[in-house]
Design a protein around this motif. Structure first.
Motif: not given
Length: 223
Positions: A68-78, A95-98, A102-103, A121-124
């Motif tokens: 559980e956390g929140a996505f932060v910043g812009d995504p990288v494209r692969v 992905f900010d867990l506090g 992580v990614m 907030p989001a759950l992954v």
């Protein structure tokens, strides 16, 4: 039976036996590999757990996790190409867990599609993975266009300011369409042992056929 014919027959039988033995060895490898893949599939689909404090790239590969956390910043494209969908990108985002970041590999986005901005907030739920996609032919990332050519976990982590921990998403608690999750599976792990076994058995038959032909020619000459 002449001495020459005896040598040819022995040589043929020994050679065919060696080739057939390699075929049976590949069948044993096939059984072993199928067991390994079954273990991986069982591990992938197990109940998710919290991300370990210091996950190991080998011991914790494919570990199912929930975060559980929140996505932060812009995504990288692969850059990738998906069968049936054509070219596009894997979106990887911090992905900010506090207590740490992580990614998350959110999944596949078609080349001309627009990715939604995930906020709040989001759950992954997904699996830890350290893809081995970088080799001597992998181009450097085009940072100007935000295009990467492989999921280099360490390089991506440094770029995104996150720990070198990548979650391949299976599901998100927020709407991420048109991004399509590409969860890990054992489908991409090569298992060519059956094909190798068929090749060895085929060579054994060819060897026996050549031996029989040579023996037939010898007997004709000595008749």
């Amino acid at each position: 039976m002449t001495r020459r014919l005896i040598i040819v027959v022995l040589f043929g039988l020994i050679g065919a036996g060696i080739l057939a033995g390699l075929g049976f060895w590949q069948l044993q490898r096939l059984s072993w590999k199928e067991g390994v893949l079954a273990e991986i599939d069982t591990r992938i689909t197990a109940a998710p757990v919290a991300i370990p404090g210091d996950p190991d790239p080998e011991a914790d590969r494919y570990l199912p996790v929930s975060a559980e956390g929140a996505f932060v910043g812009d995504p990288v494209r692969v850059l990738v190409s998906l069968q049936g969908s054509g070219p596009g990108y894997r979106l990887i985002q911090a992905f900010d867990l506090g207590e740490r970041r992580v990614m998350v590999d959110r999944g596949f986005l078609a080349e001309r599609a627009e990715a939604p901005d995930l906020a709040g907030p989001a759950l992954v739920i997904g699996n830890l993975h350290w893809p081995d996609e970088v080799d001597g032919f992998t181009p450097d990332a085009d940072l100007g266009r935000n295009i990467w050519y492989a999921r280099d976990v360490d390089a991506l982590a440094a770029h995104l300011g996150a720990d070198p921990i990548l979650i391949i998403a299976r599901s998100l608690s927020v709407d991420d369409s048109p991004v399509t999750p590409l969860p890990v599976s054992s489908d991409g792990i090569p298992n060519n042992h059956l094909g190798y076994a068929v090749q060895w058995f085929g060579l054994a038959l060819v060897w026996l056929g050549m031996t029989a032909f040579l023996g037939w020619r010898i007997t004709r000459r000595t008749a």
